[in-house]
Structures are given as structure tokens and as C-alpha cells.
Design a protein around this motif. Structure first.
Motif, PDB file in Angstrom:
ATOM      1  N   TYR A  60       0.836  -1.206   0.000  1.00  7.22           N
ATOM      2  CA  TYR A  60       0.000   0.000   0.000  1.00  7.22           C
ATOM      3  C   TYR A  60       0.871   1.257   0.000  1.00  7.22           C
ATOM      4  O   TYR A  60       0.556   2.249  -0.641  1.00  7.22           O
ATOM      5  CB  TYR A  60      -0.949   0.013   1.208  1.00  7.22           C
ATOM      6  CG  TYR A  60      -1.964  -1.103   1.189  1.00  7.22           C
ATOM      7  CD1 TYR A  60      -2.760  -1.337   0.073  1.00  7.22           C
ATOM      8  CD2 TYR A  60      -2.138  -1.934   2.287  1.00  7.22           C
ATOM      9  CE1 TYR A  60      -3.693  -2.357   0.049  1.00  7.22           C
ATOM     10  CE2 TYR A  60      -3.075  -2.959   2.274  1.00  7.22           C
ATOM     11  CZ  TYR A  60      -3.845  -3.164   1.152  1.00  7.22           C
ATOM     12  OH  TYR A  60      -4.774  -4.172   1.127  1.00  7.22           O
ATOM     13  N   GLY A  61       2.004   1.195   0.693  1.00  7.42           N
ATOM     14  CA  GLY A  61       2.942   2.316   0.680  1.00  7.42           C
ATOM     15  C   GLY A  61       3.538   2.534  -0.712  1.00  7.42           C
ATOM     16  O   GLY A  61       3.705   3.677  -1.151  1.00  7.42           O
ATOM     17  N   LEU A  62       3.840   1.445  -1.415  1.00 13.15           N
ATOM     18  CA  LEU A  62       4.320   1.560  -2.797  1.00 13.15           C
ATOM     19  C   LEU A  62       3.270   2.227  -3.675  1.00 13.15           C
ATOM     20  O   LEU A  62       3.600   3.058  -4.518  1.00 13.15           O
ATOM     21  CB  LEU A  62       4.649   0.176  -3.362  1.00 13.15           C
ATOM     22  CG  LEU A  62       6.022  -0.386  -3.065  1.00 13.15           C
ATOM     23  CD1 LEU A  62       6.111  -1.849  -3.465  1.00 13.15           C
ATOM     24  CD2 LEU A  62       7.083   0.418  -3.772  1.00 13.15           C
ATOM     25  N   SER A  63       2.015   1.858  -3.463  1.00 11.48           N
ATOM     26  CA  SER A  63       0.933   2.496  -4.223  1.00 11.48           C
ATOM     27  C   SER A  63       0.978   4.005  -4.050  1.00 11.48           C
ATOM     28  O   SER A  63       0.851   4.754  -5.020  1.00 11.48           O
ATOM     29  CB  SER A  63      -0.433   1.988  -3.756  1.00 11.48           C
ATOM     30  OG  SER A  63      -0.612   0.655  -4.080  1.00 11.48           O
ATOM     31  N   THR A 112      -0.888  -3.900  -6.191  1.00 12.00           N
ATOM     32  CA  THR A 112       0.270  -4.594  -5.644  1.00 12.00           C
ATOM     33  C   THR A 112      -0.163  -5.940  -5.071  1.00 12.00           C
ATOM     34  O   THR A 112      -1.286  -6.095  -4.613  1.00 12.00           O
ATOM     35  CB  THR A 112       0.946  -3.770  -4.524  1.00 12.00           C
ATOM     36  OG1 THR A 112       0.035  -3.604  -3.446  1.00 12.00           O
ATOM     37  CG2 THR A 112       1.394  -2.414  -5.032  1.00 12.00           C
ATOM     38  N   SER A 113       0.740  -6.897  -5.120  1.00  8.98           N
ATOM     39  CA  SER A 113       0.507  -8.196  -4.492  1.00  8.98           C
ATOM     40  C   SER A 113       1.729  -8.561  -3.672  1.00  8.98           C
ATOM     41  O   SER A 113       2.802  -8.799  -4.216  1.00  8.98           O
ATOM     42  CB  SER A 113       0.247  -9.276  -5.548  1.00  8.98           C
ATOM     43  OG  SER A 113       0.201 -10.546  -4.910  1.00  8.98           O
ATOM     44  N   THR A 161      -6.559   2.235   1.108  1.00  4.38           N
ATOM     45  CA  THR A 161      -7.620   3.217   0.895  1.00  4.38           C
ATOM     46  C   THR A 161      -8.947   2.463   0.823  1.00  4.38           C
ATOM     47  O   THR A 161      -8.973   1.232   0.708  1.00  4.38           O
ATOM     48  CB  THR A 161      -7.409   3.984  -0.421  1.00  4.38           C
ATOM     49  OG1 THR A 161      -7.492   3.043  -1.502  1.00  4.38           O
ATOM     50  CG2 THR A 161      -6.075   4.706  -0.442  1.00  4.38           C
ATOM     51  N   GLU A 162     -10.049   3.193   0.876  1.00  4.67           N
ATOM     52  CA  GLU A 162     -11.359   2.553   0.761  1.00  4.67           C
ATOM     53  C   GLU A 162     -11.482   1.817  -0.564  1.00  4.67           C
ATOM     54  O   GLU A 162     -12.032   0.716  -0.629  1.00  4.67           O
ATOM     55  CB  GLU A 162     -12.475   3.590   0.898  1.00  4.67           C
ATOM     56  CG  GLU A 162     -12.672   4.066   2.315  1.00  4.67           C
ATOM     57  CD  GLU A 162     -13.837   5.016   2.440  1.00  4.67           C
ATOM     58  OE1 GLU A 162     -14.856   4.826   1.732  1.00  4.67           O
ATOM     59  OE2 GLU A 162     -13.744   5.936   3.263  1.00  4.67           O
ATOM     60  N   GLU A 163     -10.956   2.413  -1.632  1.00  2.53           N
ATOM     61  CA  GLU A 163     -10.998   1.789  -2.951  1.00  2.53           C
ATOM     62  C   GLU A 163     -10.219   0.467  -2.956  1.00  2.53           C
ATOM     63  O   GLU A 163     -10.669  -0.526  -3.527  1.00  2.53           O
ATOM     64  CB  GLU A 163     -10.428   2.734  -4.002  1.00  2.53           C
ATOM     65  CG  GLU A 163     -10.530   2.220  -5.405  1.00  2.53           C
ATOM     66  CD  GLU A 163     -10.000   3.214  -6.424  1.00  2.53           C
ATOM     67  OE1 GLU A 163      -9.578   2.751  -7.495  1.00  2.53           O
ATOM     68  OE2 GLU A 163     -10.001   4.423  -6.150  1.00  2.53           O
ATOM     69  N   LYS A 222     -10.092  -5.483  -2.963  1.00  6.67           N
ATOM     70  CA  LYS A 222      -9.636  -6.691  -2.295  1.00  6.67           C
ATOM     71  C   LYS A 222     -10.833  -7.595  -1.942  1.00  6.67           C
ATOM     72  O   LYS A 222     -10.787  -8.799  -2.162  1.00  6.67           O
ATOM     73  CB  LYS A 222      -8.862  -6.321  -1.023  1.00  6.67           C
ATOM     74  CG  LYS A 222      -8.256  -7.474  -0.293  1.00  6.67           C
ATOM     75  CD  LYS A 222      -7.458  -6.971   0.893  1.00  6.67           C
ATOM     76  CE  LYS A 222      -6.875  -8.086   1.691  1.00  6.67           C
ATOM     77  NZ  LYS A 222      -6.132  -7.614   2.838  1.00  6.67           N
ATOM     78  N   ASN A 223     -11.905  -7.001  -1.448  1.00  8.39           N
ATOM     79  CA  ASN A 223     -13.084  -7.767  -1.078  1.00  8.39           C
ATOM     80  C   ASN A 223     -13.798  -8.343  -2.297  1.00  8.39           C
ATOM     81  O   ASN A 223     -14.400  -9.412  -2.210  1.00  8.39           O
ATOM     82  CB  ASN A 223     -14.035  -6.922  -0.243  1.00  8.39           C
ATOM     83  CG  ASN A 223     -13.490  -6.665   1.145  1.00  8.39           C
ATOM     84  OD1 ASN A 223     -12.678  -7.426   1.642  1.00  8.39           O
ATOM     85  ND2 ASN A 223     -13.917  -5.584   1.766  1.00  8.39           N
TER      86      ASN A 223
END
Length: 95
Positions: free
Chosen positions: A28-31, A45-46, A81-83, A88-89
Motif C-alpha cells: 500500500y505504501g508503494l501504491s 500490488t501483491s 484506501t477505501e478503494e 480486495k473484497n
């Protein structure tokens, strides 16, 4: 940052940094690092396989140069983020 370009399509790059290259929160930090550029539309990212899918409008060479300059200490943990939570869900397999 070490990586290998897995797919190079117009306006879409998929790179793999290797398993355990970053944690989920570091992903998420990379994003956040990439999304500061206005020509990057989306990054996925994975942490499981260390891959990044980067969707962009232009400047592929700049993106690759940027990736080459990322050091491990540049990657900070972040919350999704919410997005990102929604994405993910959507991909989660029900149990």
C-alpha cells in the motif's frame, strides 16, 4: 529495487519483484509512491508474489527509472484506501 518486467503492454506494465519483496502494508505504501504522479491511473500490488501492475497514460521510461531508484528504506507501510479495500473484497473467494 530488483524486478523483472513480466508484461509490457501499451499503458500497462506488470513487474515482479519476487516473493516476500514487500509486505501487504508496504505494498500500500508503494501504491502511494506511484500515485503521486498524475500520469499513473492505477497500481495494484501483491505482497504474495511481489508483483505490481501499473496502469499509466505516458512516461513508461520514467516509471522504470523511478522503480530503479526505489530503495527498501523508501517503502513505508500504509493502510489501504477505501478503494483498495473494495477491490480486495471483490476478489475474495467466499468461504
Amino acid at each position: 529495487m530488483k524486478y523483472e518486467v513480466m508484461h509490457d503492454f501499451p499503458n500497462r506494465l506488470r513487474i515482479r519483484c519476487g516473493r516476500d519483496a514487500f509486505t501487504e502494508k508496504e505494498g500500500y505504501g508503494l501504491s502511494r509512491l506511484f500515485l503521486k504522479f498524475d500520469f499513473i491511473n492505477e497500481i495494484i500490488t501483491s505482497h504474495r508474489n511481489g508483483s505490481l501492475i501499473i496502469k499509466y497514460d505516458k512516461n513508461k521510461d520514467y516509471i522504470l527509472d523511478f522503480i530503479n531508484k526505489i530503495r527498501i528504506e523508501d517503502i513505508k507501510e500504509a493502510e489501504p484506501t477505501e478503494e483498495e479495500i473494495l477491490k480486495k473484497n471483490r476478489h475474495r473467494i467466499p468461504t
